[in-house]
Design a protein around this motif. Sequence first.
Motif, PDB file in Angstrom:
ATOM      1  N   GLN A 256       0.814  -1.216   0.000  1.00 38.48           N
ATOM      2  CA  GLN A 256       0.000   0.000   0.000  1.00 38.48           C
ATOM      3  C   GLN A 256       0.849   1.268   0.000  1.00 38.48           C
ATOM      4  OE1 GLN A 256      -2.534  -0.487   3.441  1.00 38.48           O
ATOM      5  NE2 GLN A 256      -3.880  -1.941   2.406  1.00 38.48           N
ATOM      6  N   LYS A 257       2.175   1.095  -0.145  1.00 38.27           N
ATOM      7  CA  LYS A 257       3.112   2.220  -0.197  1.00 38.27           C
ATOM      8  C   LYS A 257       3.121   3.035   1.100  1.00 38.27           C
ATOM      9  CE  LYS A 257       3.770   1.123  -4.523  1.00 38.27           C
ATOM     10  NZ  LYS A 257       4.986   0.370  -4.948  1.00 38.27           N
ATOM     11  N   LYS A 258       2.738   2.396   2.197  1.00 36.31           N
ATOM     12  CA  LYS A 258       2.773   3.074   3.487  1.00 36.31           C
ATOM     13  C   LYS A 258       4.079   2.832   4.230  1.00 36.31           C
ATOM     14  CE  LYS A 258      -2.257   2.847   4.132  1.00 36.31           C
ATOM     15  NZ  LYS A 258      -3.364   2.315   4.973  1.00 36.31           N
ATOM     16  N   LEU A 259       4.844   1.849   3.766  1.00 32.27           N
ATOM     17  CA  LEU A 259       6.103   1.478   4.397  1.00 32.27           C
ATOM     18  C   LEU A 259       7.081   1.086   3.306  1.00 32.27           C
ATOM     19  CD1 LEU A 259       7.502   0.722   7.218  1.00 32.27           C
ATOM     20  CD2 LEU A 259       6.748  -1.619   6.737  1.00 32.27           C
TER      21      LEU A 259
ATOM     22  N   ILE B  57      -0.789  -2.384  15.439  1.00 30.07           N
ATOM     23  CA  ILE B  57       0.355  -2.645  14.562  1.00 30.07           C
ATOM     24  C   ILE B  57       0.218  -1.982  13.184  1.00 30.07           C
ATOM     25  CG2 ILE B  57       1.550  -4.482  13.283  1.00 30.07           C
ATOM     26  CD1 ILE B  57       1.265  -6.218  15.822  1.00 30.07           C
ATOM     27  N   PRO B  58      -0.918  -2.102  12.478  1.00 28.64           N
ATOM     28  CA  PRO B  58      -0.994  -1.457  11.152  1.00 28.64           C
ATOM     29  C   PRO B  58      -0.733   0.047  11.183  1.00 28.64           C
ATOM     30  CG  PRO B  58      -2.717  -3.098  11.366  1.00 28.64           C
ATOM     31  CD  PRO B  58      -2.114  -2.967  12.724  1.00 28.64           C
ATOM     32  N   PRO B  59      -1.371   0.830  12.075  1.00 28.09           N
ATOM     33  CA  PRO B  59      -1.035   2.258  12.091  1.00 28.09           C
ATOM     34  C   PRO B  59       0.386   2.522  12.560  1.00 28.09           C
ATOM     35  CG  PRO B  59      -2.564   1.746  13.877  1.00 28.09           C
ATOM     36  CD  PRO B  59      -2.497   0.542  12.994  1.00 28.09           C
ATOM     37  N   ALA B  60       0.921   1.655  13.410  1.00 25.84           N
ATOM     38  CA  ALA B  60       2.309   1.822  13.856  1.00 25.84           C
ATOM     39  C   ALA B  60       3.278   1.614  12.701  1.00 25.84           C
ATOM     40  CB  ALA B  60       2.616   0.854  14.990  1.00 25.84           C
ATOM     41  N   LEU B  61       2.994   0.628  11.839  1.00 22.47           N
ATOM     42  CA  LEU B  61       3.854   0.410  10.676  1.00 22.47           C
ATOM     43  C   LEU B  61       3.754   1.583   9.701  1.00 22.47           C
ATOM     44  CD1 LEU B  61       3.243  -3.403   9.999  1.00 22.47           C
ATOM     45  CD2 LEU B  61       5.267  -2.339  11.007  1.00 22.47           C
ATOM     46  N   GLU B  62       2.567   2.136   9.553  1.00 17.87           N
ATOM     47  CA  GLU B  62       2.417   3.315   8.692  1.00 17.87           C
ATOM     48  C   GLU B  62       3.225   4.482   9.259  1.00 17.87           C
ATOM     49  OE1 GLU B  62      -1.083   6.183   6.778  1.00 17.87           O
ATOM     50  OE2 GLU B  62      -1.619   4.385   7.935  1.00 17.87           O
TER      51      GLU B  62
ATOM     52  N   GLN C 269       6.893   6.691   7.804  1.00 17.97           N
ATOM     53  CA  GLN C 269       7.173   8.120   7.724  1.00 17.97           C
ATOM     54  C   GLN C 269       8.477   8.494   8.431  1.00 17.97           C
ATOM     55  OE1 GLN C 269       3.699   9.918   9.455  1.00 17.97           O
ATOM     56  NE2 GLN C 269       2.292   8.851   8.062  1.00 17.97           N
ATOM     57  N   HIS C 270       9.068   7.529   9.156  1.00 20.14           N
ATOM     58  CA  HIS C 270      10.258   7.839   9.942  1.00 20.14           C
ATOM     59  C   HIS C 270      11.440   6.929   9.634  1.00 20.14           C
ATOM     60  CE1 HIS C 270       6.921   9.630  12.252  1.00 20.14           C
ATOM     61  NE2 HIS C 270       7.811  10.525  12.617  1.00 20.14           N
ATOM     62  N   LEU C 271      11.314   6.054   8.647  1.00 14.89           N
ATOM     63  CA  LEU C 271      12.406   5.203   8.217  1.00 14.89           C
ATOM     64  C   LEU C 271      12.964   5.731   6.886  1.00 14.89           C
ATOM     65  CD1 LEU C 271      11.474   1.454   8.858  1.00 14.89           C
ATOM     66  CD2 LEU C 271      13.478   2.666   9.712  1.00 14.89           C
ATOM     67  N   THR C 272      14.246   5.817   6.790  1.00 14.91           N
ATOM     68  CA  THR C 272      14.889   6.276   5.572  1.00 14.91           C
ATOM     69  C   THR C 272      15.333   5.096   4.723  1.00 14.91           C
ATOM     70  OG1 THR C 272      15.687   8.278   6.660  1.00 14.91           O
ATOM     71  CG2 THR C 272      16.805   7.624   4.628  1.00 14.91           C
ATOM     72  N   MET C 273      14.987   5.087   3.450  1.00 16.77           N
ATOM     73  CA  MET C 273      15.434   4.050   2.546  1.00 16.77           C
ATOM     74  C   MET C 273      16.914   4.257   2.240  1.00 16.77           C
ATOM     75  SD  MET C 273      14.019   1.398   1.056  1.00 16.77           S
ATOM     76  CE  MET C 273      14.272   0.223  -0.287  1.00 16.77           C
TER      77      MET C 273
END
Length: 372
Positions: free
Chosen positions: A181-184, A355-360, A364-368
């Motif tokens: 879903q492109k959220k993570l 868990i689902p909203p936490a992964l979303e 927003q806070h993980l850098t690829m």
Amino acid sequence: MLSLTGLPLQIVASVVAILVFGATMWLWPRFGGKGWKSWTARIGAFLATQIAVLVAMGLIANGYFGFYSSWSDLLGTDGKPGTVVDHTPNAAVAVTGEQKFYSAQGSDRERSGLIQQVAVKGASTGLSTEAFVYLPPQYFQPDYAQQRFPMALVLTGYPGTPEKLISLMQYPASTLTAIEQKKLPPTVLVMMRPTVVGNRDTECVDVPGGPQAETFFTTDLPKALATTYRLGTDPASRAVIGNSTGGYCALKFAMRKPDSYRAAVALSGYYSAAHDETTGDLFGGNDQLKQQNDLLWRLKNQPAAPVSLLLTTSYDENNYADTQAMVGAFKAPTKLSTITLDTGGHNFHTWTREIPPALEWLGQHLTMPKAA
């Protein structure tokens, strides 16, 4: 033989309990009388009903909490001595098993990913433990062949088993959904217990004269995994998430060692180390060390760390007041977010809702990381 923790056995046991109870109610009038046969029949029917109900309840509870993982574990028959495995100094991570991850997209690893069971040895601490690593489908796709990936360390509570992070809390499935879903961003999960010394609850503390648990998770583990998998080495590409004790550890790793993890999620976490018969003396009588591991004290009295934190609670949970205190104490550059449910207890059902909203949020806070 049916699996001890499987749903089919729980259903069979529940049906048997209902049938035994129904049979007892139907036959009870026939057991009337004062003779020894009537007394024996009534006692036998009563015991059969109680045993059937307790067995069903025990199997359901065991499947939910994971007290025993197999029949041999329950019966104590799996008592074979351990096998010594010698490793070369560079083999900080040894893959000990693999399992396919099945999803609606299929079982191929390029579509669903792969779960590997690994043994991890800490170079500086000498501590060893097992973990489960979920590699997302992109890890195997040609377009990502040179790509490094962000890592999320996932910790259970205490006691707990990492298998429940897969089967009950469904971290790989939720992660795959968030990625699709492109959220993570495509993220590698490292699923573990928060303790690395048998059944002692170390609260992820570097115990004076004892196991250096915090150093293992913040220094040894990231280095070991980066030598085995294509993971980013920038702390901005690493996060940690946990429930209960694992949540406390997650926050502490980020707040105390921001050069290891820049984002942390605590599901029903608490904010100071527990002290009971499972922990023993964690601080060797050092009040300053105990204070340094008190997260609310750190927010109020220590320089703010450049990290992002997510705390979850509900109006029913025991950590609600302390969570509000954490919200009131943080200051920049620390970033703090919360999830507050209307109702929810300290249990798996609550955490699977978070868990689902936490992964979303993690997305927003993980850098690829950059390509290798």
